[in-house]
Write a protein that holds these residues in place. Structure first.
Motif, PDB file in Angstrom:
ATOM      1  N   ALA A   1       9.384  -8.274 -11.270  1.00 11.80           N
ATOM      2  CA  ALA A   1      10.059  -9.635 -10.358  1.00 11.80           C
ATOM      3  C   ALA A   1      10.888  -8.460  -9.239  1.00 11.80           C
ATOM      4  CB  ALA A   1      10.438 -10.519 -10.564  1.00 11.80           C
ATOM      5  N   ARG A   2      12.032  -8.146  -9.319  1.00 11.18           N
ATOM      6  CA  ARG A   2      12.698  -7.414  -9.176  1.00 11.18           C
ATOM      7  C   ARG A   2      12.614  -6.233  -8.003  1.00 11.18           C
ATOM      8  NH1 ARG A   2      19.658  -5.788 -10.885  1.00 11.18           N
ATOM      9  NH2 ARG A   2      19.048  -8.397 -11.545  1.00 11.18           N
ATOM     10  N   ALA A   3      11.700  -5.546  -8.764  1.00 14.62           N
ATOM     11  CA  ALA A   3      10.941  -3.996  -7.709  1.00 14.62           C
ATOM     12  C   ALA A   3      10.403  -4.682  -6.786  1.00 14.62           C
ATOM     13  CB  ALA A   3      10.109  -3.255  -9.200  1.00 14.62           C
ATOM     14  N   LEU A   4       9.551  -5.983  -7.334  1.00 12.49           N
ATOM     15  CA  LEU A   4       8.310  -5.917  -5.953  1.00 12.49           C
ATOM     16  C   LEU A   4       9.357  -7.147  -4.758  1.00 12.49           C
ATOM     17  CD1 LEU A   4       5.436  -7.359  -8.034  1.00 12.49           C
ATOM     18  CD2 LEU A   4       5.574  -5.549  -6.946  1.00 12.49           C
ATOM     19  N   ALA A   5      10.187  -7.746  -5.483  1.00 15.28           N
ATOM     20  CA  ALA A   5      11.646  -8.150  -4.185  1.00 15.28           C
ATOM     21  C   ALA A   5      12.379  -6.676  -3.324  1.00 15.28           C
ATOM     22  CB  ALA A   5      12.259  -9.243  -4.830  1.00 15.28           C
ATOM     23  N   THR A   6      12.635  -6.292  -4.053  1.00 14.20           N
ATOM     24  CA  THR A   6      13.233  -5.170  -3.342  1.00 14.20           C
ATOM     25  C   THR A   6      12.523  -4.209  -3.108  1.00 14.20           C
ATOM     26  OG1 THR A   6      13.719  -4.319  -5.331  1.00 14.20           O
ATOM     27  CG2 THR A   6      15.308  -5.941  -4.948  1.00 14.20           C
ATOM     28  N   GLY A   7      11.469  -3.889  -3.115  1.00  9.81           N
ATOM     29  CA  GLY A   7      10.568  -2.752  -2.260  1.00  9.81           C
ATOM     30  C   GLY A   7      10.947  -1.199  -3.125  1.00  9.81           C
ATOM     31  N   ALA A   8      11.416  -1.683  -4.006  1.00  7.68           N
ATOM     32  CA  ALA A   8      11.366  -0.386  -5.005  1.00  7.68           C
ATOM     33  C   ALA A   8      10.604   0.664  -5.384  1.00  7.68           C
ATOM     34  CB  ALA A   8      12.314  -1.212  -6.562  1.00  7.68           C
ATOM     35  N   ARG A   9      10.631   1.644  -5.194  1.00 11.63           N
ATOM     36  CA  ARG A   9       9.158   2.529  -5.896  1.00 11.63           C
ATOM     37  C   ARG A   9       9.617   2.953  -6.658  1.00 11.63           C
ATOM     38  NH1 ARG A   9       8.164   5.736  -0.871  1.00 11.63           N
ATOM     39  NH2 ARG A   9      10.157   5.517   0.794  1.00 11.63           N
ATOM     40  N   VAL A  10       8.334   2.413  -7.422  1.00 11.82           N
ATOM     41  CA  VAL A  10       8.298   2.425  -9.469  1.00 11.82           C
ATOM     42  C   VAL A  10       6.885   3.179  -9.641  1.00 11.82           C
ATOM     43  CG1 VAL A  10       7.657   0.900 -11.361  1.00 11.82           C
ATOM     44  CG2 VAL A  10       9.098   0.247  -9.920  1.00 11.82           C
ATOM     45  N   TYR A  11       6.914   4.414 -10.490  1.00 19.11           N
ATOM     46  CA  TYR A  11       6.245   5.407 -10.851  1.00 19.11           C
ATOM     47  C   TYR A  11       5.762   5.032 -12.272  1.00 19.11           C
ATOM     48  CZ  TYR A  11       3.822  10.204 -10.477  1.00 19.11           C
ATOM     49  OH  TYR A  11       3.358  11.638 -10.899  1.00 19.11           O
ATOM     50  N   ASN A  12       4.483   4.592 -12.384  1.00 19.25           N
ATOM     51  CA  ASN A  12       3.599   4.043 -12.062  1.00 19.25           C
ATOM     52  C   ASN A  12       3.154   3.305 -10.686  1.00 19.25           C
ATOM     53  OD1 ASN A  12       1.914   6.379 -12.887  1.00 19.25           O
ATOM     54  ND2 ASN A  12       0.825   5.809 -14.486  1.00 19.25           N
ATOM     55  N   PRO A  13       3.215   3.426  -9.675  1.00 22.45           N
ATOM     56  CA  PRO A  13       3.073   2.053  -9.003  1.00 22.45           C
ATOM     57  C   PRO A  13       3.066   0.463  -9.320  1.00 22.45           C
ATOM     58  CG  PRO A  13       2.025   3.911  -7.612  1.00 22.45           C
ATOM     59  CD  PRO A  13       2.006   4.241  -9.415  1.00 22.45           C
TER      60      PRO A  13
ATOM     61  N   ARG B   1     -14.454   8.239 -12.680  1.00 19.16           N
ATOM     62  CA  ARG B   1     -14.991   7.044 -12.470  1.00 19.16           C
ATOM     63  C   ARG B   1     -13.733   5.652 -12.897  1.00 19.16           C
ATOM     64  NH1 ARG B   1     -20.805   4.941 -15.132  1.00 19.16           N
ATOM     65  NH2 ARG B   1     -19.910   3.333 -13.422  1.00 19.16           N
ATOM     66  N   PHE B   2     -12.810   5.894 -13.629  1.00 19.97           N
ATOM     67  CA  PHE B   2     -12.666   5.017 -13.592  1.00 19.97           C
ATOM     68  C   PHE B   2     -11.315   5.163 -12.958  1.00 19.97           C
ATOM     69  CE2 PHE B   2     -14.775   5.033 -18.167  1.00 19.97           C
ATOM     70  CZ  PHE B   2     -15.125   3.677 -17.735  1.00 19.97           C
ATOM     71  N   ILE B   3     -10.800   6.522 -13.260  1.00 22.33           N
ATOM     72  CA  ILE B   3      -9.509   6.602 -12.481  1.00 22.33           C
ATOM     73  C   ILE B   3      -9.996   6.123 -10.205  1.00 22.33           C
ATOM     74  CG2 ILE B   3      -8.647   8.936 -10.856  1.00 22.33           C
ATOM     75  CD1 ILE B   3      -7.905   8.089 -13.750  1.00 22.33           C
ATOM     76  N   ASP B   4     -10.872   5.949 -10.344  1.00 20.65           N
ATOM     77  CA  ASP B   4     -11.320   6.022  -8.917  1.00 20.65           C
ATOM     78  C   ASP B   4     -11.826   4.558  -8.524  1.00 20.65           C
ATOM     79  OD1 ASP B   4     -11.673   8.414  -8.488  1.00 20.65           O
ATOM     80  OD2 ASP B   4     -14.135   8.466  -8.079  1.00 20.65           O
ATOM     81  N   TRP B   5     -11.652   3.833 -10.117  1.00 17.37           N
ATOM     82  CA  TRP B   5     -12.197   2.745  -9.794  1.00 17.37           C
ATOM     83  C   TRP B   5     -10.366   1.747 -10.132  1.00 17.37           C
ATOM     84  CZ3 TRP B   5      -9.078  -0.309 -14.091  1.00 17.37           C
ATOM     85  CH2 TRP B   5      -9.221  -1.543 -13.987  1.00 17.37           C
ATOM     86  N   ASN B   6      -9.170   2.494 -11.061  1.00 16.39           N
ATOM     87  CA  ASN B   6      -8.208   1.970 -10.780  1.00 16.39           C
ATOM     88  C   ASN B   6      -7.327   1.800  -9.730  1.00 16.39           C
ATOM     89  OD1 ASN B   6      -6.425   0.774 -12.404  1.00 16.39           O
ATOM     90  ND2 ASN B   6      -5.657   2.490 -13.192  1.00 16.39           N
ATOM     91  N   ASP B   7      -7.541   3.292  -8.915  1.00 15.64           N
ATOM     92  CA  ASP B   7      -7.250   3.176  -7.204  1.00 15.64           C
ATOM     93  C   ASP B   7      -5.554   3.667  -7.371  1.00 15.64           C
ATOM     94  OD1 ASP B   7      -7.646   3.249  -5.269  1.00 15.64           O
ATOM     95  OD2 ASP B   7      -7.707   1.632  -4.067  1.00 15.64           O
ATOM     96  N   LEU B   8      -4.811   3.831  -8.165  1.00 19.05           N
ATOM     97  CA  LEU B   8      -3.067   4.210  -8.183  1.00 19.05           C
ATOM     98  C   LEU B   8      -2.349   4.576  -6.959  1.00 19.05           C
ATOM     99  CD1 LEU B   8      -1.775   4.262 -11.817  1.00 19.05           C
ATOM    100  CD2 LEU B   8      -1.610   2.348  -9.717  1.00 19.05           C
ATOM    101  N   GLY B   9      -3.658   6.095  -6.958  1.00 16.19           N
ATOM    102  CA  GLY B   9      -2.941   7.148  -5.585  1.00 16.19           C
ATOM    103  C   GLY B   9      -1.652   7.742  -6.456  1.00 16.19           C
ATOM    104  N   HIS B  10      -0.981   7.076  -6.468  1.00 17.50           N
ATOM    105  CA  HIS B  10       0.245   8.071  -7.439  1.00 17.50           C
ATOM    106  C   HIS B  10       0.230   7.737  -8.662  1.00 17.50           C
ATOM    107  CE1 HIS B  10       1.489   9.327  -3.437  1.00 17.50           C
ATOM    108  NE2 HIS B  10       1.547   7.957  -3.459  1.00 17.50           N
ATOM    109  N   GLY B  11       0.836   8.461  -9.712  1.00 20.67           N
ATOM    110  CA  GLY B  11       0.621   8.391 -11.117  1.00 20.67           C
ATOM    111  C   GLY B  11       0.214   8.995 -12.344  1.00 20.67           C
ATOM    112  N   ILE B  12       0.829   8.943 -13.419  1.00 21.63           N
ATOM    113  CA  ILE B  12      -0.118   9.676 -14.644  1.00 21.63           C
ATOM    114  C   ILE B  12      -0.517   8.328 -15.031  1.00 21.63           C
ATOM    115  CG2 ILE B  12       0.095  11.069 -16.958  1.00 21.63           C
ATOM    116  CD1 ILE B  12       2.919  11.589 -15.461  1.00 21.63           C
TER     117      ILE B  12
ATOM    118  N   ARG C   1       5.602  14.256  -3.890  1.00 22.90           N
ATOM    119  CA  ARG C   1       4.816  13.343  -2.696  1.00 22.90           C
ATOM    120  C   ARG C   1       5.372  11.541  -2.898  1.00 22.90           C
ATOM    121  NH1 ARG C   1       1.201  17.387  -4.540  1.00 22.90           N
ATOM    122  NH2 ARG C   1       0.341  15.437  -6.237  1.00 22.90           N
ATOM    123  N   PHE C   2       5.442  11.020  -3.725  1.00 19.33           N
ATOM    124  CA  PHE C   2       5.871   9.834  -4.191  1.00 19.33           C
ATOM    125  C   PHE C   2       7.097   9.316  -3.351  1.00 19.33           C
ATOM    126  CE2 PHE C   2       7.197   6.350  -6.992  1.00 19.33           C
ATOM    127  CZ  PHE C   2       6.372   5.363  -6.879  1.00 19.33           C
ATOM    128  N   VAL C   3       8.110  10.080  -4.085  1.00 18.26           N
ATOM    129  CA  VAL C   3       9.043   9.807  -2.419  1.00 18.26           C
ATOM    130  C   VAL C   3       9.783   9.742  -1.524  1.00 18.26           C
ATOM    131  CG1 VAL C   3      11.633  10.544  -2.526  1.00 18.26           C
ATOM    132  CG2 VAL C   3      10.875  10.468  -5.179  1.00 18.26           C
TER     133      VAL C   3
END
Length: 282
Positions: free
Chosen positions: A78-90, A212-223, A271-273
């Motif tokens: 909740a704090r990360a979403l409220a403050t816009g903090a970058r979290v990896y994995n998103p 197929r599952f990576i595309d479905w999840n559509d994270l963009g960044h992360g492991i 890239r993420f930062v």
């Protein structure tokens, strides 16, 4: 804008014990390499919410199952979403990051996944089986998992569980991705020793399955780690899509492959930062 050397808060529980694995060794190795590129601080997951404001990004790695501290994890999220903090994995992950609902969703959508329902009323949608696997809807590390004979499954009264047919398989295999790029695969030749892993030469068909599952999840960044089982007919079925803090089993890789993963991980973090953050709803 991030500093010239980005500041990362690396979240890990170095004392967490898992059967057959030493999470701490993996994070000690990774952080020793990442320090050449980032200003790095390690913290326990229970301290992440209080410390993340002083860093350019929070990297959630081997922090253990969040089932051990659900209230604190929700406060961190909740704090990360409220403050816009970058979290990896998103925090946009739709797989294990959000619970096990995705197994039901993927089953309904016709993906190659072990068929899953959430009640005995749905058993008719599963192939007949002599044994069924019953697992908590919110679960991790096989906690609460049990096998129920087919003769007793109709009388199951537990709630908040998922039900799957017990699948006979040749071996388990996992595919590891950084961002959308495949890195390596590992498998357990002996199903009775699932954490004795060896490098696996993935075929084009294997990678088409995993993507197929990576595309479905559509994270963009992360492991992400795509866990599958090889059935007797040679096909693959998804067991789990880990998108929160997947253990990487780097110790099972030869040095060259381990170095290649660290290089890809480092580039992804850079890239993420630098990326323009996207709005996240949750």
């Amino acid at each position: 804008m991030p500093a010239a050397r980005p500041r990362l808060l690396y979240v890990t529980d170095l004392a967490y014990r898992a059967r057959g694995r030493r999470y701490c060794d993996e994070d000690i190795h990774l952080t020793s390499r990442l320090r050449a590129h980032f200003d790095l601080a390690l913290c326990h997951p229970l301290d992440a919410a209080a410390l993340m404001a002083d860093h350019d990004a929070v990297v959630v790695r081997n922090s253990g199952p969040v089932l051990g501290y659900p209230r604190e994890y929700e406060a961190f999220r909740a704090r990360a979403l409220a403050t816009g903090a970058r979290v990896y994995n998103p925090l946009t992950g739709k797989a294990d990051m959000a619970g096990k609902q995705y197994l039901l969703d993927l089953t309904a959508a016709g993906f190659p996944v072990i068929p899953t329902v959430d009640s005995v009323e749905g058993l008719h949608r599963l192939p007949p089986a002599t044994r069924y696997v019953v697992k908590p809807r919110l679960g991790a590390d096989s906690l609460g998992l049990r096998t129920v004979p087919g003769s007793r499954i109709a009388s199951l009264t537990a709630s908040d569980v998922l039900i799957q047919p017990r699948v006979d398989f040749v071996h388990e295999v996992s595919f590891y991705f950084v961002d959308d790029d495949f890195q390596y695969a590992l498998y357990a030749p002996d199903p009775r020793r699932r954490w004795e892993l060896r490098p696996y030469a993935a075929t084009a068909a294997d990678l088409e399955f995993a993507r197929r599952f990576i595309d479905w999840n559509d994270l963009g960044h992360g492991i992400q780690r795509v866990d599958a089982c090889r059935t007797d007919d040679g096909g693959l079925l998804l067991v789990e899509l880990e998108d929160l803090n997947p253990y990487l089993s780097l110790d099972a890789l030869p040095e060259e492959a381990r170095d290649a993963f660290v290089t890809a991980f480092t580039a992804s973090l850079n890239r993420f930062v630098q990326a323009v953050p996207s709005p996240v709803l949750g």
